[in-house]
Scaffold this active site. Sequence first.
Site, PDB file in Angstrom:
ATOM      1  N   ARG A 107       0.296  -7.371  19.869  1.00 26.68           N
ATOM      2  CA  ARG A 107       0.550  -6.961  18.192  1.00 26.68           C
ATOM      3  C   ARG A 107       1.737  -8.447  18.057  1.00 26.68           C
ATOM      4  O   ARG A 107       2.376  -8.854  18.531  1.00 26.68           O
ATOM      5  CB  ARG A 107       2.647  -5.819  18.745  1.00 26.68           C
ATOM      6  CG  ARG A 107       2.986  -5.838  17.044  1.00 26.68           C
ATOM      7  CD  ARG A 107       4.639  -5.039  17.808  1.00 26.68           C
ATOM      8  NE  ARG A 107       3.977  -3.140  17.138  1.00 26.68           N
ATOM      9  CZ  ARG A 107       3.897  -1.663  17.975  1.00 26.68           C
ATOM     10  NH1 ARG A 107       5.691  -2.540  16.828  1.00 26.68           N
ATOM     11  NH2 ARG A 107       3.898  -1.489  16.993  1.00 26.68           N
ATOM     12  N   HIS A 134      -2.875  -1.245  11.132  1.00 26.22           N
ATOM     13  CA  HIS A 134      -1.597  -0.386  12.376  1.00 26.22           C
ATOM     14  C   HIS A 134      -2.980   0.564  13.367  1.00 26.22           C
ATOM     15  O   HIS A 134      -2.736   1.579  12.778  1.00 26.22           O
ATOM     16  CB  HIS A 134      -0.327   0.357  11.929  1.00 26.22           C
ATOM     17  CG  HIS A 134       0.305   0.518  13.736  1.00 26.22           C
ATOM     18  ND1 HIS A 134      -0.249   0.156  14.603  1.00 26.22           N
ATOM     19  CD2 HIS A 134       1.144   0.564  13.930  1.00 26.22           C
ATOM     20  CE1 HIS A 134       0.789   0.420  15.059  1.00 26.22           C
ATOM     21  NE2 HIS A 134       1.535   1.246  14.593  1.00 26.22           N
ATOM     22  N   GLN A 137      -2.468   3.530  15.383  1.00 28.26           N
ATOM     23  CA  GLN A 137      -2.117   4.089  15.161  1.00 28.26           C
ATOM     24  C   GLN A 137      -2.319   5.237  13.898  1.00 28.26           C
ATOM     25  O   GLN A 137      -2.332   6.912  14.412  1.00 28.26           O
ATOM     26  CB  GLN A 137      -0.613   3.667  13.789  1.00 28.26           C
ATOM     27  CG  GLN A 137       0.618   5.049  13.292  1.00 28.26           C
ATOM     28  CD  GLN A 137       1.835   5.855  14.184  1.00 28.26           C
ATOM     29  OE1 GLN A 137       1.720   5.040  14.825  1.00 28.26           O
ATOM     30  NE2 GLN A 137       1.521   6.956  14.585  1.00 28.26           N
ATOM     31  N   ASP A 218       6.389   5.563   5.947  1.00 23.66           N
ATOM     32  CA  ASP A 218       6.760   4.704   6.743  1.00 23.66           C
ATOM     33  C   ASP A 218       8.401   4.355   5.813  1.00 23.66           C
ATOM     34  O   ASP A 218       8.464   4.222   4.620  1.00 23.66           O
ATOM     35  CB  ASP A 218       5.430   4.073   6.884  1.00 23.66           C
ATOM     36  CG  ASP A 218       5.812   2.717   7.822  1.00 23.66           C
ATOM     37  OD1 ASP A 218       6.707   3.030   8.884  1.00 23.66           O
ATOM     38  OD2 ASP A 218       5.257   1.807   7.818  1.00 23.66           O
ATOM     39  N   CYS A 259       4.365   7.249  11.212  1.00 22.32           N
ATOM     40  CA  CYS A 259       4.081   6.802  12.301  1.00 22.32           C
ATOM     41  C   CYS A 259       5.357   6.863  13.118  1.00 22.32           C
ATOM     42  O   CYS A 259       5.327   6.134  14.487  1.00 22.32           O
ATOM     43  CB  CYS A 259       3.994   5.523  12.381  1.00 22.32           C
ATOM     44  SG  CYS A 259       4.517   4.218  11.101  1.00 22.32           S
ATOM     45  N   ARG A 287      -0.174   8.801  20.147  1.00 19.92           N
ATOM     46  CA  ARG A 287      -0.656   7.982  20.675  1.00 19.92           C
ATOM     47  C   ARG A 287      -1.020   7.094  21.729  1.00 19.92           C
ATOM     48  O   ARG A 287      -1.875   6.427  22.445  1.00 19.92           O
ATOM     49  CB  ARG A 287       0.342   6.358  20.208  1.00 19.92           C
ATOM     50  CG  ARG A 287       1.704   6.780  18.389  1.00 19.92           C
ATOM     51  CD  ARG A 287       0.369   5.513  18.349  1.00 19.92           C
ATOM     52  NE  ARG A 287       0.116   4.523  18.155  1.00 19.92           N
ATOM     53  CZ  ARG A 287       0.941   3.285  18.208  1.00 19.92           C
ATOM     54  NH1 ARG A 287       1.874   3.695  17.558  1.00 19.92           N
ATOM     55  NH2 ARG A 287       0.913   2.145  18.446  1.00 19.92           N
TER      56      ARG A 287
HETATM   57  N1   CP Z   1       4.933   3.339  15.539  1.00 18.20           N
HETATM   58  C1   CP Z   1       5.488   2.823  16.079  1.00 18.20           C
HETATM   59  O1   CP Z   1       3.826   1.523  15.823  1.00 18.20           O
HETATM   60  O2   CP Z   1       5.706   2.151  16.814  1.00 18.20           O
HETATM   61  P1   CP Z   1       6.474   1.260  17.683  1.00 18.20           P
HETATM   62  O3   CP Z   1       7.298   0.590  16.364  1.00 18.20           O
HETATM   63  O4   CP Z   1       8.107   1.533  18.602  1.00 18.20           O
HETATM   64  O5   CP Z   1       5.574   0.861  18.908  1.00 18.20           O
HETATM   65  N1  NVA Z   2       5.616  -0.699   8.842  1.00 16.79           N
HETATM   66  C1  NVA Z   2       6.022  -0.866   9.938  1.00 16.79           C
HETATM   67  C2  NVA Z   2       5.272   0.707  10.998  1.00 16.79           C
HETATM   68  C3  NVA Z   2       6.039  -0.145  11.920  1.00 16.79           C
HETATM   69  C4  NVA Z   2       5.011   1.184  13.222  1.00 16.79           C
HETATM   70  C5  NVA Z   2       5.742  -2.462  10.397  1.00 16.79           C
HETATM   71  O1  NVA Z   2       5.470  -3.078  10.623  1.00 16.79           O
HETATM   72  O2  NVA Z   2       7.135  -2.409  10.341  1.00 16.79           O
END
Ligand code: CP
Ligand code: NVA
Length: 301
Positions: A107, A134, A137, A218, A259, A287
């Site tokens: 990530r 993502h 997700q 989101d 998400c 997930r």
């Molecule tokens: N939805 C998601 O990716 O959550 P986290 O940021 O907790 O991993």
């Molecule tokens: N759009 C959000 C998703 C988190 C899982 C971010 O990037 O922070």
Amino acid sequence: MKHFLDIHKTDPADLRGMIDHAIAMKTARKGLPKGTPDDDQPLSGHMVALIFEKPSTRTRVSFDVGVRQMGGQTLVLSGSEMQLGHGETIADTARVLSRYVDLIMMRTFEEDTILEMAEHATVPVINGLTNRTHPCQIMADVMTFEEHRGPITGKKVVWSGDGNNVFASFAHAARQFDFDLVFTGPETLDPEPALDGLYRTQRNPQAAVKGADLVVTDTWVSMHDPQSARERRHNQLRGYQVNGDLMGHANPDGLFMHCLPAHRDEEATSAVMDGPHSVVFDEAENRLHAQKAIMRWCLGV
Ligand code: CP
Ligand code: NVA
């Protein structure tokens, strides 16, 4: 090398196979304690690195638990504690990690980071979120939709809010799984132009949601967005909140997804989050199952 970098870069038949595999694996474990090993132990002997340059609850725990259920081992690493965060190149990091581990999940911020990691790694790399996409997700979200409502092909999915990274992976999925995706949000927060042609735009949220099989939103401020933009973004997005009134314009059996993490009563009301249309915690659970299928596809096990 089978990297899982983005939904539009993965063959639709492979994506379909992963969703079906994930549902089968979930069914096979139904009712068992979470730590029960899967019968076949496909990741036995495998070491998996999970690298986080941003915070995470779901991605971190679901990958870790998934690897363990499949008999593998994990190393959870934070980018700032690695030499990566202190000037070692991504390419060198990729080459080194490939000597120790069999799979890398990362990530990060810039998409280029994960692309460079994949280019130089000699083991598969999985995208666990970048500023742009993502994909894990949305694999869980497609799985969740299909568990509740059957095939997603031909269905109407409406995204209300910020045209962000999670939306981008929905747009990629709309092409690969062949569903109708509508974006409703302010022009200032439109999805990036590279996604043009993958979705339709309808500025009026009530009109957009009409006949929706799925409504998604989101957070209004993503991890990569500057906090200084918070108030401006909230002002622009307030009219796109998913509340009972907006869900009332969707199909009566329309689902609601987020998400997570959610900012309750900002992008979606608690009444919707906890209401009869919501499947947000199924998404979170899935997930785990979807990523197990993704990892097995990457490793061919
Ligand atoms: N939805 C998601 O990716 O959550 P986290 O940021 O907790 O991993
Ligand atoms: N759009 C959000 C998703 C988190 C899982 C971010 O990037 O922070």
